[in-house]
Scaffold this motif. Structure first.
Motif, PDB file in Angstrom:
ATOM      1  N   LEU A  45       0.748  -1.177   0.074  1.00 17.99           N
ATOM      2  CA  LEU A  45       0.099   0.205  -0.167  1.00 17.99           C
ATOM      3  C   LEU A  45       0.892   1.180  -0.024  1.00 17.99           C
ATOM      4  CD1 LEU A  45      -3.008   1.130   0.017  1.00 17.99           C
ATOM      5  CD2 LEU A  45      -3.100   0.853   2.787  1.00 17.99           C
ATOM      6  N   SER A  46       1.902   1.072   0.745  1.00 18.21           N
ATOM      7  CA  SER A  46       2.861   2.417   0.675  1.00 18.21           C
ATOM      8  C   SER A  46       3.433   2.673  -0.451  1.00 18.21           C
ATOM      9  CB  SER A  46       3.899   2.158   2.042  1.00 18.21           C
ATOM     10  OG  SER A  46       5.021   1.184   1.304  1.00 18.21           O
ATOM     11  N   THR A  47       3.754   1.632  -1.473  1.00 21.72           N
ATOM     12  CA  THR A  47       4.079   2.038  -2.924  1.00 21.72           C
ATOM     13  C   THR A  47       3.169   2.127  -3.921  1.00 21.72           C
ATOM     14  OG1 THR A  47       4.726  -0.388  -2.965  1.00 21.72           O
ATOM     15  CG2 THR A  47       6.216   0.759  -1.963  1.00 21.72           C
ATOM     16  N   SER A  48       1.920   2.104  -3.371  1.00 19.97           N
ATOM     17  CA  SER A  48       0.861   2.064  -4.447  1.00 19.97           C
ATOM     18  C   SER A  48       0.587   3.378  -5.020  1.00 19.97           C
ATOM     19  CB  SER A  48      -0.352   1.351  -3.865  1.00 19.97           C
ATOM     20  OG  SER A  48      -1.116   2.361  -2.930  1.00 19.97           O
ATOM     21  N   PRO A  49      -0.026   3.603  -5.935  1.00 19.19           N
ATOM     22  CA  PRO A  49      -0.379   4.926  -6.504  1.00 19.19           C
ATOM     23  C   PRO A  49      -1.460   5.720  -5.472  1.00 19.19           C
ATOM     24  CG  PRO A  49      -0.615   3.164  -8.364  1.00 19.19           C
ATOM     25  CD  PRO A  49      -0.439   2.525  -7.018  1.00 19.19           C
ATOM     26  N   TRP A  50      -1.908   5.091  -4.741  1.00 14.28           N
ATOM     27  CA  TRP A  50      -3.256   5.612  -3.997  1.00 14.28           C
ATOM     28  C   TRP A  50      -2.621   6.477  -2.807  1.00 14.28           C
ATOM     29  CZ3 TRP A  50      -6.290   3.508   0.436  1.00 14.28           C
ATOM     30  CH2 TRP A  50      -7.450   4.326   0.799  1.00 14.28           C
ATOM     31  N   LYS A  51      -2.738   7.634  -2.853  1.00 11.19           N
ATOM     32  CA  LYS A  51      -2.076   8.769  -2.022  1.00 11.19           C
ATOM     33  C   LYS A  51      -2.509   8.524  -0.734  1.00 11.19           C
ATOM     34  CE  LYS A  51      -0.139  13.624  -1.629  1.00 11.19           C
ATOM     35  NZ  LYS A  51      -0.332  14.728  -2.158  1.00 11.19           N
ATOM     36  N   PRO A  52      -3.645   8.600  -0.424  1.00 13.18           N
ATOM     37  CA  PRO A  52      -4.228   8.406   0.900  1.00 13.18           C
ATOM     38  C   PRO A  52      -3.819   7.047   1.496  1.00 13.18           C
ATOM     39  CG  PRO A  52      -6.019   9.094  -0.395  1.00 13.18           C
ATOM     40  CD  PRO A  52      -4.941   8.788  -1.339  1.00 13.18           C
ATOM     41  N   GLY A  53      -3.599   5.976   0.937  1.00 11.04           N
ATOM     42  CA  GLY A  53      -3.035   4.808   1.446  1.00 11.04           C
ATOM     43  C   GLY A  53      -1.527   4.917   1.888  1.00 11.04           C
TER      44      GLY A  53
END
Length: 228
Positions: A45-53
């Motif tokens: 999740l920390s390397t995903s494109p989803w900024k809030p995540g």
């Protein structure tokens, strides 16, 4: 100094020590594997494109790594009842151990993921693989293999940290030692024995986890066989 070691009185507490040892193993098992699962998910999740995540994981990791495990146990066991959430001592320490280990593993795995060369990701994208397919087949396997040694070290540290659960009355190995010490007054003897047990557990856990790593990661196994 005229101190006489007497280990005989400790034999009466052998059942409690064995019971505490089994509980320590259970706590370690849940903390290690639950923490690895939570840590890997958090790293992804920390390397995903989803900024809030990414922000959520960053806060989680910072809270975990900058507060003592004992304080985390106290917050869960003593603090949560103030907002209506009451947990047993055992449930509290299970949650605390998984929460704590997950934060450290997340940061370790994140480093492994970010060490993956961009060309590998571009090759996967050129083959039409989705983000999750790239993550599963291209990024995560080599990333986990790269950071497996520090993960093992972190898991062994977690096993040693289970001794803190005795602070809320959980009778693990250290908790059993505290009872025996208070009733026999043979503090030196009981804690020397417990220290030896923890040293043995350290080597056992490292050995088991390293063997598991060789079974999971075929490249590491091939390198080891090649050196042999």
């Amino acid at each position: 100094m005229n101190y006489t070691f007497q280990f005989g009185p400790l034999l009466n507490y052998l059942p409690q020590v064995v019971s505490g040892l089994w509980l320590t193993l259970l706590l370690s098992f849940v903390g290690i594997f639950g923490g690895i699962a939570l840590g890997v998910a958090s790293a992804v999740l920390s390397t995903s494109p989803w900024k809030p995540g990414r922000l959520l994981v960053r806060i989680y990791v910072e809270v975990t790594r900058n507060t003592p495990l004992l304080v985390q146990i106290f917050v869960i066991f003593f603090g949560l009842p103030n907002i209506g959430i009451r947990l047993s001592p055992l449930a509290s320490v299970f949650i605390a151990l998984v929460f704590n280990n997950g934060g450290y593993v997340a940061e370790i795995v994140r480093g492994g993921i970010e060490a993956t060369h961009r060309s590998q990701v571009e090759a996967a994208e050129s083959l039409g693989m989705t983000y999750f397919q790239t993550l599963r087949f291209v990024i995560l396997p080599p990333a986990l293999e790269k950071v497996f040694t520090p993960i093992v070290s972190q898991c062994v540290l977690l096993m040693l940290s289970t001794s803190l659960v005795s602070a809320i009355g959980v009778e693990d190995l250290t908790g059993a030692a505290m009872i025996a010490s208070s009733e026999t007054f043979r503090t030196m003897e009981i804690y020397l024995v417990i220290a030896v047990v923890y040293v043995v557990l350290n080597f056992v856990f490292r050995g088991v986890l390293n063997i598991a790593g060789l079974m999971i990661f075929t490249r590491s196994r091939r390198r080891l066989l090649g050196r042999a």
